[in-house]
Scaffold this active site. Structure first.
Site, short mmCIF file in Angstrom:
data_model
loop_
_atom_site.label_atom_id
_atom_site.label_comp_id
_atom_site.label_asym_id
_atom_site.label_seq_id
_atom_site.Cartn_x
_atom_site.Cartn_y
_atom_site.Cartn_z
CB SER A 149 -0.88 0.02 1.24
OG SER A 149 -0.09 0.42 2.34
CE LYS A 150 -3.07 6.21 -1.09
NZ LYS A 150 -3.95 6.87 -2.00
NE ARG A 151 -2.47 3.73 4.48
CZ ARG A 151 -3.10 4.54 3.60
NH1 ARG A 151 -2.83 5.82 3.56
NH2 ARG A 151 -3.97 4.06 2.75
NE ARG A 202 5.47 6.62 1.07
CZ ARG A 202 6.56 5.86 1.11
NH1 ARG A 202 6.85 5.17 2.18
NH2 ARG A 202 7.37 5.78 0.06
#
Ligand code: GLU
Length: 520
Positions: free
Chosen positions: A275-277, A503
């Site tokens: 996931s992009k997290r 991030r």
């Protein structure tokens, strides 16, 4: 390995069947996902190995999630990785149109067949009624499942509701779970996993046609796979639970089933679904950050372990470096990729491995080729041209260009605390704001105006000033306290890379905090 390159395929039982036709069916809902390229690559290789066709279909019936720029980005980034489709919205083909929004009339016609033969029914419950039903089921600790009265309406009751002009959806009539063997469940064969059975008690009466007349994924997908003569549905494992509904639809239409192959999902190192997290998942990011398409393709081809590896004997007799056995081209995949070897363990999308591979490919380029690669990516004319106006008023000599713009060319920028921490804020407050900023920017269009509005929207609730917010964001993007105009710089640097930088900053600070906590 011997390959079957004839125009008819072998269905692994030795029976000749129709020419293979495989497809991917991405939905244009945002940035093109690495998972789409992974599944696309497998379909492409599958079709090529069998002399078949590879189809690209755009599944754009969910208008609430539709992103207008997404389709072109899907085409561009799949081509960048090296995929070529024989049929699709942009190249045409005999079974078009290949964009579902252009086929809505077809779905309505096919849905009528299901209504006529009793496999589907009109459901007149309102959204509020369905909501109340769902809440009651949850309160009673039951799995939410449609159980509205319309399912059991007599033809007269249904006609009456219809005549009264009540809005309705059309639902699939999944045979009751308590009707005995053969009806109480659906079984299908997954080519990698064997037989899979779903108890009908766990299969919802799926909506097929929404009240706005648009089909859901399930109806459109099955109708199109049939009409486009798809023989092999090769898709991600997350669709397994939809497959019983699809099988019921094929049966309700009286159509032959395709073969189903559900591929293992790509995972993070900790085995969670990517996931992009945790990692960038947009192909745009990898392209802009300067990964070579051949390395990306090679990396995706490694996922699932379908590539036949050299034998122990070959390694010894040819003096092979086993690590380098992981390097292969698309042509090698056509020759050596074996779908029966795929392991279901969940391939790890390991960025360290991807970077290693990319480095191997970079080292194999001549200096001229490397120069050309730089000039078409991180040093392209377009990129440089968009940076220049941002620093024109700040330079006294051309030589200062590099000092002012270094962050545009860096892969990593880690600001020290005295640069990113606003005077009146604690580290905790600052990190909380950074996390909210990440979410707000992720959800926003990448224009100066939209970013400005998104950031200002955050300020009030958090009690932060514009100055504080910009200081933090500037520090994360540039590593400094002064920079060219911030939002314009973000716009030029691009959404995928900007989000990744933010991030990474948050992750790094989390690690530092965790270490500090341990050493207390
Ligand atoms: N539209 C679905 C997607 O976005 C297609 C899934 C399938 O291959 O059936 O992935």
């Amino acid at each position: 390995m011997s390959l079957d390159l004839s125009s008819t395929s072998n269905d692994f039982t030795g029976k000749a069947t129709a020419p293979v036709r495989a497809r991917i069916a991405p939905s244009p809902t945002g940035d093109p996902h690495v998972g789409t390229a992974y599944i696309g690559l497998l379909n492409y290789v599958f079709a090529q190995q069998r002399g078949g066709a590879f189809v690209l279909r755009i599944e754009d019936t969910d208008r609430t999630r539709f992103v207008s720029t997404s389709e072109q980005m899907i085409f561009d980034s799949l081509r960048w990785v090296g995929l070529q489709w024989n049929e699709g919205p942009d190249v045409g083909g005999p079974y078009g149109p290949y964009r579902q929004s252009e086929r809505t009339e077809i779905y309505r016609e096919y849905c009528q067949i299901l209504l006529d033969n009793g496999s589907a029914y009109r459901a007149f419950e309102t959204a509020e009624e369905l909501d109340a039903e769902r809440k009651a089921q949850m309160a009673a600790k039951q799995a939410p499942k449609y159980a509205g009265p319309s399912r059991n309406y007599t033809p007269e009751q249904a006609a009456e509701a219809l005549a009264a002009g009540k809005p309705y959806t059309i639902r699939l009539k999944v045979p009751d779970g308590d009707k005995g063997p053969g009806i109480a469940s659906t079984t299908f064969t997954d080519e990698l996993r064997g037989e899979i059975t779903f108890d009908h008690n766990n299969v919802d009466d799926q909506v097929l046609l929404k009240s706005d007349g648009f089909p859901t994924y399930h109806l459109a997908n099955v109708v199109d796979d049939h009409l486009m003569r798809i023989t092999d549905v090769i898709r991600a494992e997350e669709w397994i639970s939809s497959t019983p509904k699809h099988v019921l639809l094929y049966r309700a239409f009286g159509w032959e089933l395709p073969r189903f192959w559900h591929m293992p999902l790509l995972r993070n190192i900790d085995k969670s679904k990517i996931s992009k997290r945790k990692n960038p998942v947009s192909l745009i990011y990898y392209r802009q950050a300067g990964f070579l398409p051949q390395a990306m393709l090679n990396f995706l081809g490694l996922m699932g372990g379908g590539m036949a590896q050299p034998t122990e004997q070959e390694i010894v007799s040819q003096g092979l470096d086993t690590k380098l056995a992981d390097l292969f081209s698309l042509a090698d995949m056509f020759e050596r990729f074996d779908f029966k070897r795929i392991s279901l363990g969940g391939p790890v999308f390991d960025l360290v491995k991807l970077k290693w591979l990319n480095g191997e490919y970079l080292r194999r380029l001549s200096a001229d080729e490397l120069f050309a690669a730089l000039r078409t990516t991180v040093l392209s004319d377009d990129y440089l041209r968009s940076i220049v106006p941002l620093v024109q008023t700040r330079m006294e000599t051309l030589g200062q260009f590099g000092d002012l713009t270094g962050f545009f060319f860096a892969d990593d920028v880690m600001p020290p605390m005295d640069v990113f921490l606003p005077k009146k804020r604690t580290l905790e407050e600052t990190m909380e704001f950074a996390v909210n900023m990440l979410a707000a920017l992720e959800a926003c269009d990448w224009t100066v105006e939209a970013m400005d509005a998104a950031l200002r929207g955050l300020l009030e609730a958090a009690g932060w000033s514009v100055k504080e917010a910009f200081m933090l964001l500037r520090a994360v993007l540039t590593g400094r306290t002064a920079s060219p105009p911030l939002l314009e710089s973000l716009e030029v640097f691009g959404k995928a890379r900007s989000i990744d930088r933010l991030r990474r900053f948050i992750e790094a600070q989390k690690k530092i905090a965790a270490l500090a906590g341990r050493n207390k």
